[in-house]
Motif scaffolding. Sequence first.
Motif, PDB file in Angstrom:
ATOM      1  N   TYR A   1      -5.483  -5.780   3.601  1.00 23.62           N
ATOM      2  CA  TYR A   1      -4.950  -5.399   2.284  1.00 23.62           C
ATOM      3  C   TYR A   1      -6.067  -5.057   1.300  1.00 23.62           C
TER       4      TYR A   1
ATOM      5  N   VAL B   1      -3.386  -0.207  -8.546  1.00 28.67           N
ATOM      6  CA  VAL B   1      -4.393  -0.825  -7.679  1.00 28.67           C
ATOM      7  C   VAL B   1      -5.009  -2.046  -8.365  1.00 28.67           C
TER       8      VAL B   1
ATOM      9  N   THR C   1      -8.778   3.708   5.422  1.00 26.98           N
ATOM     10  CA  THR C   1      -9.277   4.149   4.119  1.00 26.98           C
ATOM     11  C   THR C   1     -10.059   5.458   4.229  1.00 26.98           C
TER      12      THR C   1
ATOM     13  N   THR D   1      -1.627   5.371 -10.345  1.00 25.52           N
ATOM     14  CA  THR D   1      -2.068   4.682  -9.126  1.00 25.52           C
ATOM     15  C   THR D   1      -3.273   3.776  -9.361  1.00 25.52           C
TER      16      THR D   1
ATOM     17  N   SER E   1       0.831  -1.207   0.000  1.00 25.44           N
ATOM     18  CA  SER E   1       0.000   0.000   0.000  1.00 25.44           C
ATOM     19  C   SER E   1       0.861   1.252   0.000  1.00 25.44           C
ATOM     20  N   PHE E   2       1.973   1.234   0.758  1.00 23.69           N
ATOM     21  CA  PHE E   2       2.848   2.397   0.789  1.00 23.69           C
ATOM     22  C   PHE E   2       3.529   2.624  -0.556  1.00 23.69           C
TER      23      PHE E   2
ATOM     24  N   LEU F   1      -4.833   8.334  -1.116  1.00 23.90           N
ATOM     25  CA  LEU F   1      -3.572   8.591  -0.426  1.00 23.90           C
ATOM     26  C   LEU F   1      -2.536   9.165  -1.389  1.00 23.90           C
TER      27      LEU F   1
ATOM     28  N   VAL G   1      -6.056   3.659  -1.535  1.00 23.96           N
ATOM     29  CA  VAL G   1      -4.696   4.113  -1.821  1.00 23.96           C
ATOM     30  C   VAL G   1      -4.617   5.214  -2.885  1.00 23.96           C
TER      31      VAL G   1
ATOM     32  N   GLY H   1       0.959   4.234  -2.775  1.00 27.69           N
ATOM     33  CA  GLY H   1       0.801   5.604  -2.309  1.00 27.69           C
ATOM     34  C   GLY H   1       2.032   6.436  -2.624  1.00 27.69           C
TER      35      GLY H   1
ATOM     36  N   VAL I   1      -7.888  -1.661   2.275  1.00 23.14           N
ATOM     37  CA  VAL I   1      -7.023  -0.474   2.222  1.00 23.14           C
ATOM     38  C   VAL I   1      -6.633  -0.130   0.795  1.00 23.14           C
ATOM     39  N   LEU I   2      -6.466  -1.130  -0.054  1.00 14.63           N
ATOM     40  CA  LEU I   2      -6.007  -0.873  -1.417  1.00 14.63           C
ATOM     41  C   LEU I   2      -6.976   0.027  -2.185  1.00 14.63           C
TER      42      LEU I   2
ATOM     43  N   TYR J   1      -7.700   8.336   4.527  1.00 10.56           N
ATOM     44  CA  TYR J   1      -7.154   8.755   3.231  1.00 10.56           C
ATOM     45  C   TYR J   1      -8.134   9.684   2.501  1.00 10.56           C
TER      46      TYR J   1
END
Length: 463
Positions: free
Chosen positions: A139, A111, A202, A107, A62-63, A149, A146, A66, A142-143, A205
């Motif tokens: 995961y 994803v 999420t 991005t 995820s980082f 983010l 992103v 981002g 959160v994805l 973000y």
Amino acid sequence: MAKVSSEQLGSEPIGRLLVKQAVPASIGILVMSLNILIDSIFVGNWIGSIAIAAINVVLPVSFFIGALGMAIGVGGSSIISRALGDHNKEKALKTFGNQITLTLLVTITMVVFGLMFIETLIPAFGGKGTIYDPAKTYYTIVLYGVPFLALCMMGNTVVRAEGKPKFAMIAMIIPSVGNLLMDYIFIYVFDWGMAGAAWATTIGYFLCFAYIFYFFLSSDSEMKIGWHHLRLNGILVKEIGALGFVTLARQAVVSITYLIMNNILFNLGGEPMVAVYAIIGRMLMFALFPVFGVTQGFLPIAGFNYGAKKYQRVRESINTAIKYAAFMATMVFVGLMLFPEAITSLFLSDRISMSTHELETKAFVLKNAPNAMRWVFAATPIIALQLIGAAYFQAIGKAIPALLLTLSRQGFFFIPLVLILPNFLGELGVWLSFPISDLLATLVTGYFLRREVNRELKIEPSI
């Protein structure tokens, strides 16, 4: 709200200007880091220590996605700072428009691929055994957040390039506070477990994105773009890519480091050893916030004055930033050397009803994390020179030396060391790799920074 305009970057005293830029940046990074820290404490206490390890497995993916936004942001912001210093407003606007388009294209694509290869990525990053299921839950949710983010990270660097650090600080605070509030509601009140932690992140973000979007529509921003600015320009894209690749490469190496570390430590001690690194990883993000704040504050000052050809001010900004950052790093070092046990205990649950596995994991972490923390942060006082030196080359638009110096610590020194030393020293070899790589990278960066300053910043031309 009192704010620093872009023109003040070239006129105010460097010391005062750096404080104005660095303090909001430090506060923003502190709050964001506290968010990660407290989030981990909440997860550890309300879900369990295995949950912390699961989040640590997901963070690299995820980082990294981002970080694509951050890379585009930092690369474009270097151009914007120098363009504003050179009074070329149209170039600054075109750069910002291209940043938005690139961030969305890159991005969203990442994803899609991240979701397609979910079953491969999670085990590859250490999501094995009991860690796998909670990691997959976290995961997947959160994805989806992103891309927001990435837009936040991109936009935040542009806000700083405009010389408005307080707005950038607020942009970092809002999602952190929102995330912690949602943590309490979703995990503690609703008992949603890992899904609750993921939805809290999420939503955080999205809140950040909403504020950044509001800022650029408001009268406080100088970056008023039109639709035509969104059209990609080959020359600008190439320059954004070259400079942004420095940040992206750094984040990529961070992700690779997590992959290597999680797998090496899992082989050395299983899930408990991964949990030890999860705590240390949080402290690596959190403890150095004032040093990173000085670095963030330094970037627009150096870039603007270099673009304006005010080389004496550039020299002064380098020296002042290194002094400020070194002082902050030393304070961090002292705290970590004195209180590692107390810091470790913050992450561990005091619940009475814990399984035998959870009790064994907690005991292992309490025994091993403090000593590991001391080794990992042993060279902290000297890292200011390495961070400021690498940032300087990025600020002035020299992508290749910026890339090489940025990668020197983790890419050229740490990864080879951590692959070699554990074969001879076991767990200790893992932790020793951190201070040795810090020392080597600082020596290399100091040499090249001194040479660059002596060659390029000799004379400030008369205007």
